[in-house]
Design a protein around this motif. Structure first.
Motif, PDB file in Angstrom:
ATOM      1  N   ARG A 197       0.824  -1.215   0.000  1.00  0.00           N
ATOM      2  CA  ARG A 197       0.000   0.000   0.000  1.00  0.00           C
ATOM      3  C   ARG A 197       0.864   1.273   0.000  1.00  0.00           C
ATOM      4  NH1 ARG A 197      -0.154   2.196   4.907  1.00  0.00           N
ATOM      5  NH2 ARG A 197      -2.063   3.409   4.767  1.00  0.00           N
ATOM      6  N   VAL A 198       2.166   1.086  -0.263  1.00  0.00           N
ATOM      7  CA  VAL A 198       3.078   2.244  -0.357  1.00  0.00           C
ATOM      8  C   VAL A 198       2.820   3.014  -1.656  1.00  0.00           C
ATOM      9  CG1 VAL A 198       4.939   1.172   0.971  1.00  0.00           C
ATOM     10  CG2 VAL A 198       4.826   0.791  -1.491  1.00  0.00           C
ATOM     11  N   ILE A 199       3.179   4.287  -1.633  1.00  0.00           N
ATOM     12  CA  ILE A 199       3.175   5.084  -2.871  1.00  0.00           C
ATOM     13  C   ILE A 199       4.598   5.050  -3.418  1.00  0.00           C
ATOM     14  CG2 ILE A 199       2.895   7.403  -3.847  1.00  0.00           C
ATOM     15  CD1 ILE A 199       0.821   7.942  -1.664  1.00  0.00           C
ATOM     16  N   ARG A 200       4.725   4.603  -4.646  1.00  0.00           N
ATOM     17  CA  ARG A 200       6.059   4.490  -5.248  1.00  0.00           C
ATOM     18  C   ARG A 200       6.350   5.709  -6.125  1.00  0.00           C
ATOM     19  NH1 ARG A 200       8.799  -0.517  -5.921  1.00  0.00           N
ATOM     20  NH2 ARG A 200       7.874  -2.156  -4.640  1.00  0.00           N
ATOM     21  N   VAL A 201       7.455   6.355  -5.837  1.00  0.00           N
ATOM     22  CA  VAL A 201       7.862   7.529  -6.620  1.00  0.00           C
ATOM     23  C   VAL A 201       8.762   7.049  -7.758  1.00  0.00           C
ATOM     24  CG1 VAL A 201       9.163   9.693  -6.513  1.00  0.00           C
ATOM     25  CG2 VAL A 201       7.761   8.979  -4.568  1.00  0.00           C
ATOM     26  N   PRO A 202       8.534   7.502  -8.980  1.00  0.00           N
ATOM     27  CA  PRO A 202       9.384   7.068 -10.099  1.00  0.00           C
ATOM     28  C   PRO A 202      10.865   7.347  -9.825  1.00  0.00           C
ATOM     29  CG  PRO A 202       7.538   8.393 -10.895  1.00  0.00           C
ATOM     30  CD  PRO A 202       7.498   8.457  -9.395  1.00  0.00           C
ATOM     31  N   ALA A 203      11.703   6.471 -10.373  1.00  0.00           N
ATOM     32  CA  ALA A 203      13.151   6.603 -10.143  1.00  0.00           C
ATOM     33  C   ALA A 203      13.855   6.934 -11.446  1.00  0.00           C
ATOM     34  CB  ALA A 203      13.693   5.303  -9.571  1.00  0.00           C
ATOM     35  N   ALA A 213       9.152  14.557  -8.122  1.00  0.00           N
ATOM     36  CA  ALA A 213       8.128  13.534  -8.381  1.00  0.00           C
ATOM     37  C   ALA A 213       7.311  13.139  -7.155  1.00  0.00           C
ATOM     38  CB  ALA A 213       8.787  12.301  -8.991  1.00  0.00           C
ATOM     39  N   PRO A 214       7.868  13.257  -5.912  1.00  0.00           N
ATOM     40  CA  PRO A 214       7.089  12.812  -4.759  1.00  0.00           C
ATOM     41  C   PRO A 214       5.726  13.519  -4.689  1.00  0.00           C
ATOM     42  CG  PRO A 214       9.346  13.226  -4.083  1.00  0.00           C
ATOM     43  CD  PRO A 214       9.207  13.703  -5.503  1.00  0.00           C
ATOM     44  N   PRO A 215       4.700  12.803  -4.297  1.00  0.00           N
ATOM     45  CA  PRO A 215       3.362  13.400  -4.246  1.00  0.00           C
ATOM     46  C   PRO A 215       3.256  14.426  -3.118  1.00  0.00           C
ATOM     47  CG  PRO A 215       3.380  11.223  -3.257  1.00  0.00           C
ATOM     48  CD  PRO A 215       4.746  11.435  -3.788  1.00  0.00           C
ATOM     49  N   ARG A 216       2.205  15.230  -3.183  1.00  0.00           N
ATOM     50  CA  ARG A 216       1.965  16.177  -2.094  1.00  0.00           C
ATOM     51  C   ARG A 216       1.636  15.407  -0.825  1.00  0.00           C
ATOM     52  NH1 ARG A 216      -0.560  20.540  -0.456  1.00  0.00           N
ATOM     53  NH2 ARG A 216      -2.610  19.532  -0.461  1.00  0.00           N
ATOM     54  N   ILE A 217       2.279  15.819   0.265  1.00  0.00           N
ATOM     55  CA  ILE A 217       2.126  15.051   1.508  1.00  0.00           C
ATOM     56  C   ILE A 217       1.034  15.664   2.355  1.00  0.00           C
ATOM     57  CG2 ILE A 217       3.295  14.479   3.687  1.00  0.00           C
ATOM     58  CD1 ILE A 217       5.932  14.463   2.017  1.00  0.00           C
ATOM     59  N   SER A 218       0.124  14.814   2.835  1.00  0.00           N
ATOM     60  CA  SER A 218      -0.813  15.327   3.852  1.00  0.00           C
ATOM     61  C   SER A 218      -1.161  14.180   4.801  1.00  0.00           C
ATOM     62  CB  SER A 218      -2.067  15.903   3.202  1.00  0.00           C
ATOM     63  OG  SER A 218      -2.860  14.877   2.704  1.00  0.00           O
ATOM     64  N   PRO A 220      -0.507  11.850   8.438  1.00  0.00           N
ATOM     65  CA  PRO A 220       0.677  11.132   8.931  1.00  0.00           C
ATOM     66  C   PRO A 220       1.389  10.410   7.780  1.00  0.00           C
ATOM     67  CG  PRO A 220      -1.265  10.649  10.280  1.00  0.00           C
ATOM     68  CD  PRO A 220      -1.749  11.419   9.104  1.00  0.00           C
ATOM     69  N   THR A 221       2.649  10.749   7.566  1.00  0.00           N
ATOM     70  CA  THR A 221       3.366  10.214   6.388  1.00  0.00           C
ATOM     71  C   THR A 221       4.808   9.861   6.729  1.00  0.00           C
ATOM     72  OG1 THR A 221       2.005  11.577   4.926  1.00  0.00           O
ATOM     73  CG2 THR A 221       4.070  10.737   3.997  1.00  0.00           C
ATOM     74  N   ILE A 222       5.230   8.711   6.218  1.00  0.00           N
ATOM     75  CA  ILE A 222       6.652   8.329   6.296  1.00  0.00           C
ATOM     76  C   ILE A 222       7.209   8.362   4.881  1.00  0.00           C
ATOM     77  CG2 ILE A 222       8.308   6.506   6.857  1.00  0.00           C
ATOM     78  CD1 ILE A 222       6.164   5.326   8.764  1.00  0.00           C
ATOM     79  N   VAL A 223       8.338   9.045   4.713  1.00  0.00           N
ATOM     80  CA  VAL A 223       9.036   9.004   3.427  1.00  0.00           C
ATOM     81  C   VAL A 223      10.295   8.173   3.652  1.00  0.00           C
ATOM     82  CG1 VAL A 223      10.079  10.331   1.560  1.00  0.00           C
ATOM     83  CG2 VAL A 223       8.198  11.326   2.888  1.00  0.00           C
ATOM     84  N   CYS A 224      10.386   7.100   2.880  1.00  0.00           N
ATOM     85  CA  CYS A 224      11.500   6.170   3.092  1.00  0.00           C
ATOM     86  C   CYS A 224      12.501   6.339   1.952  1.00  0.00           C
ATOM     87  CB  CYS A 224      10.901   4.770   3.099  1.00  0.00           C
ATOM     88  SG  CYS A 224      12.010   3.565   3.727  1.00  0.00           S
ATOM     89  N   ILE A 225      13.686   6.836   2.268  1.00  0.00           N
ATOM     90  CA  ILE A 225      14.672   7.079   1.207  1.00  0.00           C
ATOM     91  C   ILE A 225      15.861   6.138   1.351  1.00  0.00           C
ATOM     92  CG2 ILE A 225      13.957   9.498   1.012  1.00  0.00           C
ATOM     93  CD1 ILE A 225      16.535  10.314   2.425  1.00  0.00           C
TER      94      ILE A 225
END
Ligand SMILES: Cc1ncc(COP(=O)(O)O)c(C=O)c1O
Length: 475
Positions: A197-203, A213-218, A220-225
């Motif tokens: 159910r993660v949102i995948r950002v194009p690489a 490319a990351p979507p607009r965040i709204s 509770p959000t974790i960004v995993c880099i």
């Protein structure tokens, strides 16, 4: 001499002989060695077996069936060897047999963990006050960092996830790059946050999240880099991602299983720019620091979140005045991994660690240059210790990989990188290249041999050489 002393002395001799033998043997075990493993498979005897006999069996049948990844010619996956001080510390810690969960159970382990964590926070340029814990590997470090993130975000939303679980909790959005490693996804699954159910950002072509490319965040959000893509070694643009994510109240977690160590090398630290702005980090010590398996470390900027995610109580478990290690880890009882990390760091010093990182990156650059000079296509920008090479079509590349593995001079694995079948070369061992090995490396690169390589026939009759020549001429 007591029997125990004798057993330990004999074992030390066996271990030394094993390590010395590594330069003379094939990296992958011989088929006969694998066949002999059957000798160990019998019903458990009713009567005891003499410990010396147990060790002899282990060495005589077990040692030849190992992969010689401790020897410096193993370039598969991302696998380090063991620096001498860490191996010796591992032996001594084995004799200590400390349970590292509580200060009361092992003051020395608790102290060494805190010292090593402090050194690492400094080496990686993380902010003062960052806390951490010693776990089995990067996957459990990812799990622990993400558990801290889950706690912090849901606590902020008024939800006690440790007490109530995730049923009815506010949803957490998780953003990952398209080329995320399987490890954080596994950790997310374990945490009930879902692998899919993660949102995948194009690489981009190196596996980095595309900027903008990351979507607009709204919410509770974790960004995993990533700090160090497992195939290319590339780093996500941490500074930019962290500043956008933080502006939107998100938590940034870094999977830096090996790449985080770049921050400890002045020559490579630029790759990790901005990484220190994240909120949690996962790394391995059994990869680039070259300590024995298993050994991973999690860091959290505000360790209270890790504590909240992991702490527990029971009437018989004493709570001392200071940091109780088991309140920061998924495990309760566990071995004293911090001892080896402390020993490796002390024995290397800042300069030794920087040299280890830089040297291995330099070897990777040499591999890539040799491969390119031989006419092969290197698929990645070799910025770190990872090289991706194609020997032509998928089948040819797979044949070269198989030939390298059966030749035994070294061991490289395969991958599929953005649709292309490739061979991976990951240089992670502390061992310096020896002249005979660099000849082997040249052969590995498909370069003509400079001179005959004396000694073992497995070195002289490299099917790799034949195959790479054949595959070159057939292109
Ligand atoms: C980027 C990255 N993350 C996570 C992992 C998983 O590490 P471990 O096997 O120590 O859990 C690896 C392993 O290679 C990796 O390269």
């Amino acid at each position: 001499m007591s029997e125990l002393r004798h057993l330990l002395n004999v074992t030390a001799k066996r271990a030394a002989r094993y390590l010395e033998s590594l330069s003379q043997r094939t990296v992958a075990p011989a088929p006969e060695a694998l066949n002999r493993l059957k000798e160990l498979d019998h019903p458990l005897p009713v009567e005891p077996t003499d410990p010396a006999r147990v060790l002899a069996l282990l060495d005589e049948v077990g040692s030849p069936a190992t992969v010689a990844s401790a020897g410096g010619r193993f370039f598969g996956f991302v696998v380090g060897g063991t620096v001498p001080a860490a191996l010796a510390a591992n032996w001594l810690a084995g004799a200590w047999d400390q349970c590292a969960g509580l200060f009361a159970l092992s003051p020395v382990s608790a102290a060494l963990e805190e010292i090593a964590l402090g050194w690492l926070v400094d080496l990686f340029g993380l902010s003062a006050g960052t806390g951490g814990a010693f776990v089995t590997g990067a996957t459990m470090a990812n799990f622990s960092g993400l558990a801290a993130a889950r706690h912090a975000l849901l606590a902020q939303a008024g939800w006690d996830v440790e007490a109530q679980g995730l049923f009815g909790a506010p949803p957490i959005t998780v953003i990952v790059g398209e080329e995320v490693h399987a490890s954080p996804l596994k950790a997310l699954g374990l945490l009930g946050l879902g692998r899919k159910r993660v949102i995948r950002v194009p690489a981009d072509g190196q596996g980095r999240m595309r900027v903008g490319a990351p979507p607009r965040i709204s919410g509770p959000t974790i960004v995993c880099i990533q700090a160090g893509n497992v195939n290319t070694g590339a780093f996500d643009s941490a500074a930019e991602i962290c500043s956008e994510a933080h502006a939107a109240g998100a938590w940034v977690h870094v999977d830096g299983a090996f790449g985080l160590w770049a921050a400890a090398s002045p020559a490579r630290a630029h790759l990790a720019t901005g990484i220190n702005q994240a909120d949690s980090w996962a790394t391995d010590a059994h990869k680039w620091l070259n300590v024995p398996y298993d050994s991973g470390i999690v860091f959290v900027r505000h360790p209270r979140h890790l504590h909240a995610a992991m702490a527990f109580s029971a009437p018989y478990l004493v709570q001392g005045e200071g940091r109780e290690p088991e309140h920061y880890t998924p495990e309760m009882s566990r071995r004293a991994r911090g001892v080896e990390v402390w020993a490796a760091l002390l024995s290397l010093g800042r300069s030794g660690l920087a040299d280890l990182v830089e040297r291995t990156c330099h070897y990777a650059t040499r591999f890539a240059a040799g491969l390119r000079a031989a006419g092969w296509e290197v698929l990645n920008d070799v910025v770190l210790n990872q090289v991706l090479v194609s020997f032509g079509d998928a089948e040819t590349t797979r044949r070269v990989i198989a030939a390298i593995q059966s030749d035994g001079t070294c061991w490289c694995g395969g991958t599929v990188w953005q649709g292309r079948t490739a061979m991976r070369i990951s240089v992670s061992s502390w061992q310096r290249l020896k002249p005979t090995w660099s000849e082997a490396l040249q052969r590995c690169c498909g370069l003509p041999r400079q001179k005959a390589i004396g000694g073992n026939s497995w070195r002289n009759s490299s099917p790799l050489l034949l195959l790479t020549r054949r595959s070159r001429s057939s292109r």
